[in-house]
Design a protein around this motif. Structure first.
Motif, short mmCIF file in Angstrom:
data_model
loop_
_atom_site.label_atom_id
_atom_site.label_comp_id
_atom_site.label_asym_id
_atom_site.label_seq_id
_atom_site.Cartn_x
_atom_site.Cartn_y
_atom_site.Cartn_z
N GLY A 697 0.88 -1.19 0.00
CA GLY A 697 0.00 -0.12 -0.05
C GLY A 697 0.86 1.33 0.10
O GLY A 697 1.80 1.29 0.61
N THR A 698 0.71 2.13 -0.85
CA THR A 698 1.24 3.38 -1.12
C THR A 698 0.18 4.72 -1.22
O THR A 698 -0.85 4.46 -1.72
CB THR A 698 2.18 3.38 -2.32
N TRP A 699 0.53 5.65 -0.33
CA TRP A 699 -0.26 6.98 -0.18
C TRP A 699 0.62 8.15 -0.66
O TRP A 699 2.01 8.14 -0.41
CB TRP A 699 -0.63 7.26 1.02
N TYR A 700 -0.05 9.06 -1.34
CA TYR A 700 0.57 10.33 -1.74
C TYR A 700 -0.06 11.28 -1.32
O TYR A 700 -1.50 11.49 -1.73
CB TYR A 700 0.68 10.32 -3.39
N THR A 701 0.50 12.19 -0.51
CA THR A 701 -0.22 13.48 0.03
C THR A 701 0.68 14.79 -0.17
O THR A 701 1.82 14.83 0.14
CB THR A 701 -0.44 13.35 1.62
N GLN A 702 -0.14 15.78 -0.79
CA GLN A 702 0.76 17.11 -1.18
C GLN A 702 0.55 17.92 0.25
O GLN A 702 -0.54 18.52 0.44
CB GLN A 702 -0.06 17.62 -2.19
N VAL A 703 1.68 17.76 1.07
CA VAL A 703 1.66 18.32 2.26
C VAL A 703 1.99 19.81 2.17
O VAL A 703 1.69 20.68 3.08
CB VAL A 703 2.70 17.86 3.32
N ALA A 704 2.55 20.61 1.02
CA ALA A 704 2.81 21.79 0.77
C ALA A 704 2.56 22.01 -0.66
O ALA A 704 2.34 21.09 -1.65
CB ALA A 704 4.16 22.22 1.28
N LYS A 705 2.96 23.21 -1.34
CA LYS A 705 2.76 23.45 -2.53
C LYS A 705 3.69 22.36 -3.59
O LYS A 705 3.03 21.82 -4.60
CB LYS A 705 3.41 24.71 -3.05
N ASP A 706 4.60 22.28 -3.10
CA ASP A 706 5.58 21.13 -3.98
C ASP A 706 5.82 20.06 -3.36
O ASP A 706 6.38 18.99 -4.02
CB ASP A 706 6.88 21.94 -4.52
N LEU A 707 5.83 19.87 -1.94
CA LEU A 707 6.22 18.84 -1.16
C LEU A 707 5.23 17.53 -1.14
O LEU A 707 4.06 17.93 -1.03
CB LEU A 707 6.42 19.11 0.17
N VAL A 708 5.69 16.25 -1.47
CA VAL A 708 4.89 15.29 -1.57
C VAL A 708 5.21 14.09 -0.39
O VAL A 708 6.52 13.94 -0.60
CB VAL A 708 4.54 14.64 -2.83
N LEU A 709 4.39 13.81 0.38
CA LEU A 709 4.69 12.71 1.21
C LEU A 709 4.18 11.40 0.77
O LEU A 709 3.00 11.33 0.29
CB LEU A 709 4.10 13.01 2.60
N ARG A 710 5.23 10.39 1.07
CA ARG A 710 4.89 9.21 0.51
C ARG A 710 5.11 7.92 1.47
O ARG A 710 6.09 7.66 1.56
CB ARG A 710 5.87 8.81 -0.69
N PRO A 711 3.89 7.66 2.24
CA PRO A 711 4.19 6.28 3.11
C PRO A 711 3.89 5.19 2.27
O PRO A 711 3.11 5.14 1.36
CB PRO A 711 2.98 6.57 4.04
N ASN A 712 4.60 4.09 2.68
CA ASN A 712 4.66 2.74 1.96
C ASN A 712 4.62 1.84 3.14
O ASN A 712 5.41 1.62 3.89
CB ASN A 712 5.60 2.62 1.13
N VAL A 713 3.82 0.62 2.76
CA VAL A 713 3.68 -0.50 3.65
C VAL A 713 3.74 -1.63 2.67
O VAL A 713 2.98 -1.79 1.76
CB VAL A 713 2.56 -0.49 4.69
N GLU A 714 4.51 -2.70 3.17
CA GLU A 714 4.66 -4.00 2.37
C GLU A 714 4.61 -5.12 3.43
O GLU A 714 5.32 -4.99 4.46
CB GLU A 714 6.01 -3.89 1.58
N PHE A 715 4.19 -6.30 2.82
CA PHE A 715 4.11 -7.37 3.72
C PHE A 715 4.08 -8.62 2.56
O PHE A 715 3.51 -8.53 1.78
CB PHE A 715 3.11 -7.49 4.55
N GLY A 716 4.71 -9.51 2.92
CA GLY A 716 4.79 -10.97 2.19
C GLY A 716 4.95 -12.18 3.03
O GLY A 716 5.75 -12.18 3.83
#
Length: 860
Positions: A697-716
């Motif tokens: 699972g990956t999320w993209y959030t624009q925290v400011a005008k140009d900055l993007v936060l990308r959390p990521n979770v993986e499991f196998g």
């Protein structure tokens, strides 16, 4: 008196100066007549005789006279508008620095004129001081300072103003620009000058303090926080450094008042603001506020709505009587300009055909600080698409583009469908996602129609990978070709090779890699719309690799001992409509043949033999990330996949518990026992039996005008149906490093975890379970079509485990670092990361430290 006027006219001259100043000069030597006493009304009509040209000019006399609009035999009034207009026309040509028109002689009604002028000088040479060499070309291009350009006062002024403004925007408030011109003396008659451009940016001005007066309701901390772009000095703040930019400051003053409005103080205003220059070359900002009184919402009435009920609109507005007045939120609930797909009232109408609707909030009463509102709605007629077209797809065939379009002629207008179309076209990867523009043409509120035009700009969709390097004890050569907009139907058409058949949206990839220790070949092909009517993707891939055993005696490959892997895969992926059409269901069947030829390693106890891997995979994914697949700024991507073989142990009649007991009793140091162990392994792994589950699972959030936060979770997790048979030695997880799988085709999954050596966080045979958590903060340097570049910072942690009993999701190997990514259409994604591992690899207590990782062709 008439004779006196004639004598005066003989002395009359008309002149213009380089600052566009036009004056009429009357020289009087023997009569006491003021210039202002003569005006156009006192002029006399003459027939023009000879017109001569004098001065420093390279233009011919015929050209100048013709351009002025004056001609021999023409009747004009002197003084009059004809000569004035002639001077203005010559001046507007931007070719001359000085223009004068003289009446040289008058005989009867015939007047002789002389046009005296000088050419503007041309730029001969330019020298720029005060900036780095890499910035000079940009200054020349932005200000059009190419050799041969006419050097006008306007050019000098605009160049100076542009550079001063440019550097002030970067916080250099004390920028000084000086321009000197030097005449060039040579044999060429054309006037030329050399220009010296001196730029002194000075020190970047920082803000020492921001103080407020008149504030009592909100704290100064809250007020400073609301000013997103203007910050006081703070050594621990890295993402938003202190600098003063006037435009941003004015914008922040608006944000400051918006903060008050969000808290009910709708009458708040800035009374004054001042800039104080400090002795240490910093500045301080002082802002005087008037907060006013706090307001609450009263009655909110909807007027003009027939399509939706008051209850429906109220649920969307989500504001009740008695709530603290918040004008900012009210405006966003009606129409949120920051989000094209926002859940607001305007989009409610526009997503259901009412393109021409108009919604306004009006205050009708503010007694006792309670504001009654009317939401006035003009619904208009429903709009329908009259025509839908695409412009700019020169290589991509029309049917590939139009099948992704969600708006059709005759269809009811929907803003959501327009936004989704832009997203789908960007996700194709054939067009520059930043340049896709939806144009609304010929809107007709009376007829209820609109023409829709999507403007796209094609970018390179094919990539080449050509590498050579030294690693693993020898030279490694790689040739990879990826054609992402291929057309297989044109493969036998000679005229289609430009340089390859393109335009049908298919993907074809070939890759060859070789060294003295291994050879690998792979081929893949996919058709995104099988049959052309539904978004069902068909894909197939074929691969073969041959790995040679390393001979430790001579440090060379033993070509007589090899491990061969051949595989083939067929897959189908269908776009779903439920729960929504961002979901994709994918299925595939794959087969791999593992063939060992005198290849004795720790992988098996047998060196001659084979294993077969026939498996079925099913996956469910959802991807609603924003338009640009290279640099998403919002949305998320999830996938869960399951891969499994047949449970052979249920029906093949083999007692694996008995085999396991026998195997455990063997002495592998004994030759006979070792051979028997090989026979047992051959039977256990003849047909591989396993099941495997992966989640990402990956999320993209624009925290400011140009900055993007990308959390990521993986499991196998890799499991076995029959514990006596055990978990297979293939399909395992190898954690650590850059995440590049290189030549491994044995089903293994190589998991990126920066700050540690490649595959160093798993056991030698790989783990059967892993998890990973990461957080990236991305900042775009450029998102141009030719190259998209962004920087990133990351923190991440992960680990792999050999069995579920040892699994601990909190037992992680941690790291942090910085990196940069460059995406070029011809080469794909390239990058470099510098990661610092905070934990030890072998549990010795000594942290791993810094690692450098090169990223080549990895997905986004």
């Amino acid at each position: 008196m008439g004779k006196q006027v004639n004598n005066l006219v003989n002395l009359l001259a008309f002149k213009t100066y380089s600052k566009c100043y036009l004056a009429f000069l009357l020289f009087v030597s023997c009569f006491n007549i003021q210039a202002q006493d003569l005006d156009y009304k006192n002029g006399k009509t003459y027939t023009l005789g000879q017109i001569t040209v004098s001065g420093n000019t390279s233009f011919s006399e015929q050209t100048i006279v013709a351009y002025s609009g004056l001609s021999k035999g023409k009747e004009i009034k002197i003084p009059g508008e004809d000569i004035r207009d002639a001077i203005k026309k010559l001046w507007k040509s931007n070719l001359f620095s000085d223009i004068e028109v003289f009446v040289t002689n008058i005989e009867g009604d015939v007047a002789t004129l002389e046009i005296h002028l000088s050419d503007l000088p041309q730029l001969n040479d330019l020298k720029i001081n005060g900036v780095k060499n890499g910035k000079k070309e940009g200054i020349i291009d932005d200000n059009k300072l190419k050799r041969g350009v006419k050097v006008t006062e306007n050019l000098l002024t605009t160049t100076k103003n542009y550079l001063t403004s440019k550097y002030k925007k970067d916080g250099f408030l004390n920028t000084k620009v000086h321009i000197n011109t030097i005449d060039v003396k040579d044999s060429i008659q054309t006037s030329r000058v050399n220009m010296v451009l001196n730029i002194d940016k000075g020190e970047k001005v920082k803000i020492d303090d921001i103080t407020f007066s008149g504030d009592s309701v909100l704290s100064e901390k809250q007020l400073r926080k609301s000013m997103k772009n203007t910050k006081k000095k703070n050594p621990i703040r890295l993402l938003k450094r202190s600098k003063f930019i006037e435009a941003d400051y004015k914008e922040d003053l608006v944000s400051l008042i918006d903060t008050y409005k969000e808290n009910g103080y709708r009458d708040a205003r800035v009374l004054s603001d001042s800039i104080i220059v400090n002795n240490d070359k910093t500045i301080s900002l002082k802002i005087d506020l008037e907060e006013g009184e706090k307001y609450t919402f009263g009655d909110i009435t909807f007027i003009g709505n027939t399509v939706y009920t008051n209850q429906q609109l109220s649920r969307l507005l989500r504001i009740d009587k008695g709530d603290t007045y918040d004008g900012v939120t009210l405006a966003k609930r009606i129409a949120d300009d920051t989000k094209p797909d926002a859940n607001d009232i305007t989009n409610l109408y526009q997503n259901n055909g009412y393109l021409f609707s108009n919604i306004n909030a009006v205050e009708v009463s503010a007694d006792n600080n309670v504001i009654d509102m009317e939401i006035r709605i003009t619904e208009g007629k429903p709009a329908y698409f009259n025509s839908v077209s695409v412009v700019g797809n020169d290589k991509t065939n029309d049917h590939v583009v139009y099948r992704e379009i969600r708006t059709r002629p005759g269809q009811l207008y929907s803003k959501a469908n327009v936004v989704r179309t832009v997203r789908e076209l960007g996700q194709l990867g054939f067009f520059d996602a930043q340049e896709i523009t939806p144009n609304f043409n010929n809107p007709n509120p009376n007829e209820g129609t609109i023409d829709m035009e999507y403007v796209v700009k094609e970018t390179g969709s094919s990539q080449i990978e050509l590498q050579g390097g030294y690693g693993g004890g020898g030279f490694i050569g790689t040739l990879g070709l990826s054609f992402n907009n291929f057309s297989i139907k044109d493969i036998f058409k000679k005229d289609a090779y430009k340089p390859i058949p393109m335009g049908d949206g298919q993907k074809l990839a070939l890759r060859l890699q070789a060294s003295q220790f291994y050879q690998t070949y792979s081929f893949s092909f996919s058709e995104p719309w099988l049959g052309g009517k539904r978004p069902v993707q068909f894909s197939t891939s074929l691969s073969h690799t041959k790995q040679f055993l390393y001979d430790y005696t001579n440090y060379e490959a033993d070509k007589s001992r090899s491990f061969n892997i051949t595989g083939i895969t067929f897959g189908l992926a269908k776009r779903l409509t439920v729960p929504d059409d961002f979901f994709v269901l994918s299925q595939s069947v794959s087969y791999q043949r593992y063939d060992l030829n005198n290849y004795n390693t720790g992988l098996f106890t047998f060196g001659d033999g084979f294993s077969n891997n026939l498996s079925y995979s099913i996956g469910l994914s959802r991807n609603n990330t924003s338009v640009d697949p290279v640099y998403p700024i919002e949305g998320s991507s999830f996938s869960v996949t399951a891969k499994a073989s047949l449970p052979y142990s249920l029906f093949n009649g083999t007692d694996y518990s008995e085999l396991k007991e026998e195997y455990d009793d063997l002495d592998l140091t004994d030759t006979d026992d070792f051979e028997r162990a090989g026979e047992i392994d051959q039977e256990r792994y003849n047909w591989l039996e396993f099941y495997k589950v992966n989640f990402k699972g990956t999320w993209y959030t624009q925290v400011a005008k140009d900055l993007v936060l990308r959390p990521n979770v993986e499991f196998g997790f890799l499991g076995a149906y029959n514990q006596d048979r055990g978990v297979i030695p293939f399909e395992r997880y190898f954690v650590g490093g850059d995440g590049l799988a290189n030549y491994s085709l044995d089903g293994r999954e190589v998991v990126q975890l920066r700050g540690y050596p490649n595959q160093s966080l798993s056991s030698e045979d790989g783990g059967s379970i892993y998890n990973k958590f990461s957080l990236e903060l991305r900042y775009p340097i450029t998102l141009a079509a030719s190259a998209k570049i962004y920087a990133l910072g990351f923190v991440e942690g992960g680990a792999s485990f050999d069995n579920f009993r040892d699994y601990n999701p909190f037992d992680l190997k941690r790291s942090a670092g910085l990196g940069i990514r460059i995406f070029m259409p011809a080469f794909g994604l390239l990058g470099i990361d510098f990661g610092h591992g905070f934990d030890s690899i072998d549990n010795s207590g000594v942290k791993n430290g810094w690692e450098t990782h090169f990223i080549i062709g990895q997905q986004f």
